[in-house]
Design a protein around this motif. Structure first.
Motif, PDB file in Angstrom:
ATOM      1  N   PRO A 167      -2.990  -1.209  -5.760  1.00 54.69           N
ATOM      2  CA  PRO A 167      -2.999  -2.062  -4.466  1.00 54.69           C
ATOM      3  C   PRO A 167      -1.972  -1.500  -3.516  1.00 54.69           C
ATOM      4  CG  PRO A 167      -1.411  -3.302  -6.231  1.00 54.69           C
ATOM      5  CD  PRO A 167      -2.442  -2.047  -7.000  1.00 54.69           C
ATOM      6  N   PHE A 168      -2.119  -2.171  -2.366  1.00 50.53           N
ATOM      7  CA  PHE A 168      -1.300  -1.646  -1.208  1.00 50.53           C
ATOM      8  C   PHE A 168      -1.011  -2.579  -0.194  1.00 50.53           C
ATOM      9  CE2 PHE A 168      -0.053   1.025   2.075  1.00 50.53           C
ATOM     10  CZ  PHE A 168      -0.035   2.431   1.652  1.00 50.53           C
ATOM     11  N   ARG A 201       6.480  -4.343  -8.728  1.00 47.38           N
ATOM     12  CA  ARG A 201       5.744  -3.782  -9.979  1.00 47.38           C
ATOM     13  C   ARG A 201       6.157  -2.148  -9.974  1.00 47.38           C
ATOM     14  NH1 ARG A 201      -0.532  -4.302  -9.112  1.00 47.38           N
ATOM     15  NH2 ARG A 201      -0.657  -2.590 -10.454  1.00 47.38           N
ATOM     16  N   PRO A 202       6.566  -1.710 -10.928  1.00 45.03           N
ATOM     17  CA  PRO A 202       7.221  -0.487 -11.084  1.00 45.03           C
ATOM     18  C   PRO A 202       6.096   0.681 -10.731  1.00 45.03           C
ATOM     19  CG  PRO A 202       6.701  -1.202 -13.502  1.00 45.03           C
ATOM     20  CD  PRO A 202       6.570  -2.322 -12.438  1.00 45.03           C
ATOM     21  N   ASP A 203       4.909   0.426 -10.697  1.00 44.53           N
ATOM     22  CA  ASP A 203       3.760   1.551 -10.490  1.00 44.53           C
ATOM     23  C   ASP A 203       3.741   1.767  -8.982  1.00 44.53           C
ATOM     24  OD1 ASP A 203       2.596  -0.749 -10.200  1.00 44.53           O
ATOM     25  OD2 ASP A 203       0.663  -0.155 -11.141  1.00 44.53           O
ATOM     26  N   VAL A 204       4.173   1.190  -8.102  1.00 45.02           N
ATOM     27  CA  VAL A 204       4.102   1.445  -6.810  1.00 45.02           C
ATOM     28  C   VAL A 204       5.334   1.762  -6.105  1.00 45.02           C
ATOM     29  CG1 VAL A 204       2.345  -0.269  -6.612  1.00 45.02           C
ATOM     30  CG2 VAL A 204       4.326  -1.049  -5.934  1.00 45.02           C
ATOM     31  N   ARG A 218      10.255   6.162  -8.652  1.00 43.56           N
ATOM     32  CA  ARG A 218       9.183   5.091  -8.560  1.00 43.56           C
ATOM     33  C   ARG A 218       9.498   4.137  -9.802  1.00 43.56           C
ATOM     34  NH1 ARG A 218       2.765   5.542  -7.896  1.00 43.56           N
ATOM     35  NH2 ARG A 218       3.598   7.129  -6.321  1.00 43.56           N
ATOM     36  N   ASP A 219      10.305   2.999  -9.528  1.00 43.52           N
ATOM     37  CA  ASP A 219      10.892   2.193 -10.810  1.00 43.52           C
ATOM     38  C   ASP A 219      10.986   0.806 -10.341  1.00 43.52           C
ATOM     39  OD1 ASP A 219      12.911   2.028  -8.824  1.00 43.52           O
ATOM     40  OD2 ASP A 219      14.386   2.931  -9.970  1.00 43.52           O
ATOM     41  N   GLY A 220      10.237   0.291  -9.227  1.00 42.92           N
ATOM     42  CA  GLY A 220      10.218  -1.116  -8.935  1.00 42.92           C
ATOM     43  C   GLY A 220      11.441  -1.679  -8.402  1.00 42.92           C
ATOM     44  N   ASP A 221      12.493  -0.907  -8.026  1.00 40.85           N
ATOM     45  CA  ASP A 221      13.740  -1.426  -7.615  1.00 40.85           C
ATOM     46  C   ASP A 221      14.184  -0.411  -6.475  1.00 40.85           C
ATOM     47  OD1 ASP A 221      16.726  -1.763  -7.272  1.00 40.85           O
ATOM     48  OD2 ASP A 221      16.182  -3.518  -8.977  1.00 40.85           O
ATOM     49  N   TYR A 222      14.334  -0.927  -5.307  1.00 39.99           N
ATOM     50  CA  TYR A 222      14.420  -0.048  -4.038  1.00 39.99           C
ATOM     51  C   TYR A 222      15.542  -0.548  -3.299  1.00 39.99           C
ATOM     52  CZ  TYR A 222       9.991   1.521  -5.813  1.00 39.99           C
ATOM     53  OH  TYR A 222       8.902   2.107  -6.740  1.00 39.99           O
ATOM     54  N   ALA A 236       9.768  -2.599   9.292  1.00 38.89           N
ATOM     55  CA  ALA A 236       8.373  -2.255   8.619  1.00 38.89           C
ATOM     56  C   ALA A 236       8.836  -2.155   7.231  1.00 38.89           C
ATOM     57  CB  ALA A 236       7.935  -0.913   9.313  1.00 38.89           C
ATOM     58  N   ILE A 237       7.594  -2.295   6.466  1.00 36.71           N
ATOM     59  CA  ILE A 237       7.531  -2.316   4.897  1.00 36.71           C
ATOM     60  C   ILE A 237       6.228  -1.839   4.606  1.00 36.71           C
ATOM     61  CG2 ILE A 237       7.038  -4.541   4.386  1.00 36.71           C
ATOM     62  CD1 ILE A 237       8.797  -4.298   1.940  1.00 36.71           C
ATOM     63  N   ALA A 238       6.049  -0.940   3.408  1.00 34.26           N
ATOM     64  CA  ALA A 238       4.995  -0.653   2.821  1.00 34.26           C
ATOM     65  C   ALA A 238       5.042  -0.485   1.274  1.00 34.26           C
ATOM     66  CB  ALA A 238       4.290   0.556   3.550  1.00 34.26           C
ATOM     67  N   ALA A 239       4.056  -0.545   0.433  1.00 38.93           N
ATOM     68  CA  ALA A 239       4.249  -0.525  -0.701  1.00 38.93           C
ATOM     69  C   ALA A 239       2.776   0.156  -1.382  1.00 38.93           C
ATOM     70  CB  ALA A 239       4.454  -1.585  -1.811  1.00 38.93           C
ATOM     71  N   GLY A 240       2.870   1.015  -2.033  1.00 37.21           N
ATOM     72  CA  GLY A 240       1.538   1.515  -2.909  1.00 37.21           C
ATOM     73  C   GLY A 240       1.532   2.670  -3.572  1.00 37.21           C
ATOM     74  N   ASP A 241       0.620   3.571  -3.980  1.00 31.79           N
ATOM     75  CA  ASP A 241       0.567   4.657  -4.724  1.00 31.79           C
ATOM     76  C   ASP A 241       0.868   5.808  -3.838  1.00 31.79           C
ATOM     77  OD1 ASP A 241       0.272   6.790  -6.818  1.00 31.79           O
ATOM     78  OD2 ASP A 241      -1.892   6.422  -6.865  1.00 31.79           O
ATOM     79  N   LEU A 242       2.195   5.919  -3.506  1.00 34.06           N
ATOM     80  CA  LEU A 242       2.567   6.867  -2.377  1.00 34.06           C
ATOM     81  C   LEU A 242       3.446   7.980  -2.958  1.00 34.06           C
ATOM     82  CD1 LEU A 242       3.588   4.020   0.310  1.00 34.06           C
ATOM     83  CD2 LEU A 242       1.750   5.728   0.283  1.00 34.06           C
TER      84      LEU A 242
END
Length: 657
Positions: A167-168, A201-204, A218-222, A236-242
């Protein structure tokens, strides 16, 4: 933010320490400008409930959990406050659809509850959150949750992304959508530093308009930090397979894996643009300039979030013909992000200055002719748009807009007319003098929010006083406070466009297409000119001839698509409709799709088709785009009986002037 196209030619386009004196991580000090002692009424922001004359947010600390399943951000916002009114004991924040769970104050290290009240929602401005702070505490914390329908956030299913696996989510805070995902003083007149801790989630990969580390795992904690003070619309914020790939030591691209290589190739000359702008207007003060390529549903061309410009993938067409958008968003690093309009009444201070600077980047890197083409496109688009605008909306210095969403003030006026005004001043005082003035404007007002009255005072004191008679007061009045374009406006003239016009007129008269050797050298600018000058309709056989020769139907170039499809639809050219429907279902950029919806909406059959496509496209559209399309379709009236026969008659086309 760029709503309209600023185009570069085929294959022509082509941030580390920027030289600031402030140490990395330090917030640069505000510079007191000569005219700052005068407080203008234009600073008042009628689009915000906040009372920054009483208390201001100096720093924001976010601690949020990102939940794709719930389509929600939830956590806390902690404010470090500056109480500016000795009698003030209330903090007022802007919210929209936020669930406020509790409000607390830091009392010597212990968090104690505060009384608060959330007003009923206003359709445009959301709900006023009034917090009683009798002890005038330096820190206040709000615990809250966003709504799945937050206007400033878009949540995409995997099928709506480039990769189709993960997802994004991304934000769009300008103009007043930040309040839908953070309770804030949501006004460009308040600037603050910020930090954030975000779990997911750790995969984004999660990114923000802050100090994104290209090597972050990419570990789910930023965690993030923005040391320079920014207004809320740049949050601004964004999350996805980046994933990330560098362009230079201080610039690179974030994108989905399937897009990253194409994006890097398209934007490979970004460092040249940064260096060019620095040479003109001083150092880049934001350390890094990275770009994030979003899914096609992004409603705008670009958004100038500091350190991380958000971009539509529609500019990636393989030939660099559309990436002047990068120059525009980069220019915001000086005009808009560094020096910001204090209210949306003076949005031309952001967008007009940026469009002017973007034009100077074009000219410095790619020549005067290219800059003239860009200006002529902008000027023609502005004049066409003004023909249908209310006079009061044609002013640079807009009147207060109480009760009106500032998104409605977005038009070509602040962009093109604002830049045209600055070109006028440059012509009158000389480029060298104007360059020095503009650089001093950025330096003297760095990290400040300003209003139009401040600019006029600074202009008169620091430029026009040294050039008496160059610009009269009545000329300033014409540009700023009167509708239309003043007769003294400098005229942009492109030799390329003159040749395109000659070829178009010859084809209209003889049905003989321009020589292939000529059109092979045309870039996007030239094709835009060619199509825009055709009139409202053509005969079907003319459209067939053009389509067979140039392959307009199905084009990957959004600038051509937004012009070809409306022309073809108005002219009753059947092969274009299905391709147009596929385009507006795939792309959510408002500027590219609204003209197509508008053309479809002129007939009952077209409206039915448009609504069918819209229902399929709606899940992938951003809320801003959805609202725009819905309003357009709702407004479209059934044609009068005599108008029903217009499409058949219109196929004869328009006479050539």
């Amino acid at each position: 933010m760029r709503l309209t196209a600023l185009l570069f030619p085929l294959a022509m386009i082509a941030a580390g320490c920027s030289g600031d004196t402030a140490a990395p991580g330090d917030a640069p000090p505000a510079v007191q400008s000569p005219e700052a002692a005068t407080v203008s009424e234009r600073r008042h922001d009628e689009h915000s409930h906040a009372q920054p004359d009483k208390v201001r947010i100096a720093d924001l600390a976010l601690d949020l959990a990102l939940d794709f399943d719930a389509r929600q951000l939830a956590g806390t916002a902690t404010y470090t406050l500056e109480w500016t009114d000795p009698a003030a004991t209330q903090l007022v924040l802007d919210t929209r659809e936020l669930a406020i769970e509790k409000v607390e104050a830091d009392a010597n290290g212990a968090w104690t509850p505060l009384q608060h009240a959330l007003d009923a929602a206003d359709p445009a401005f959301g709900s006023r959150l009034a917090i009683e702070v009798p002890q005038r505490n330096a820190r206040v914390r709000v615990t809250y949750r966003t709504a799945p329908t937050a206007s400033g956030l878009q949540w995409l299913e995997p099928s709506m992304t480039e990769g189709g696996v993960q997802p994004f989510m991304f934000s769009q805070s300008q103009a007043i959508h930040a309040r839908s995902w953070v309770p804030l003083q949501d006004t460009p007149g308040v600037r603050f530093t910020y930090s954030a801790h975000v779990t997911s989630r750790p995969d984004v990969m999660v990114l923000m308009s802050a100090d994104n580390d290209p090597a972050a795992p990419r570990d789910g904690d930023y965690s993030f930090r923005m040391p320079q003070p920014i207004p809320s619309y740049l949050l601004a914020i964004a999350a996805g397979d980046l994933v990330f790939k560098p362009i230079s030591a201080r610039s690179g691209v974030w994108a989905e894996p399937a897009m990253i290589d194409r994006a890097v190739a398209e934007f490979e000359d970004t460092e040249k643009m940064i260096a060019t702008t620095e040479a003109l207007y001083g150092p880049y003060r934001w350390e890094r300039y990275d770009m994030l390529v979003l899914p096609p549903s992004f409603p705008f061309g670009g958004m100038e979030n500091p350190r991380l410009t958000f971009l539509t993938p529609t500019v990636i067409v393989g030939d660099k013909s559309l990436v002047s958008l990068i120059a525009h968003e980069l220019a915001h690093s000086w005009s808009g992000n560094l020096v910001t309009n204090a209210s949306w009444k003076d949005i031309w201070l952001n967008e007009g200055f940026t469009t002017y600077v973007q034009g100077r980047i074009t000219e410095a890197l790619y020549g005067e002719e290219m800059a003239q083409m860009e200006r002529q496109i902008d000027h023609d688009t502005l004049k066409d748009e003004m023909a249908g605008m209310r006079p009061e909306d044609q002013l640079l210095a807009l009147a207060p807009l109480p009760g009106r969403d500032p998104d409605e003030a977005l038009s070509e006026v602040p962009y093109a007319k604002g830049a045209w005004f600055l070109q006028f001043i440059e012509e009158r005082v000389g480029r060298a003098n104007f360059d020095a003035f503009l650089r001093s404007w950025f330096d003297d007002h760095a990290f400040q929010s300003v209003d139009g009255d401040q600019f006029v005072a600074y202009l008169k004191q620091n430029l026009l006083a040294a050039h008496p008679g160059a610009v009269r007061d009545e000329e300033l009045e014409q540009w700023l406070n009167q509708p239309g374009i003043p007769p003294t406006a400098p005229i942009a003239r492109s030799r390329t466009f003159a040749n395109v016009d000659t070829a178009r007129i010859a084809w209209r008269g003889s049905a003989i297409l321009p020589n292939a050797q000529v059109t092979s050298e045309w870039g996007t600018h030239a094709w835009v000119r060619f199509l825009e000058s055709m009139g409202d309709t053509l005969r079907v056989e003319q459209l067939e001839q053009l389509d067979q020769a140039y392959g307009f139907t199905g084009t990957a170039n959004g600038e051509i698509a937004m012009r070809w499809y409306p022309l073809a639809i108005r002219s009753g050219y059947p092969p274009a409709q299905e391709a147009a429907g596929a385009f507006i279902q795939r792309v959510g950029r408002r500027k590219l799709i609204l003209p197509i919806y508008q053309a479809l909406a002129t007939t009952a059959e077209g409206r039915a088709f448009a609504r069918e496509v819209f229902e399929r496209a709606r899940p992938g559209y951003h809320p801003i785009t959805t609202a725009s399309v819905q309003a357009l379709l709702d407004k479209a009236a059934e044609p009068a009986p005599q108008a029903a026969a217009a499409p058949a008659a219109a196929t004869t086309g328009q006479p050539e002037p």
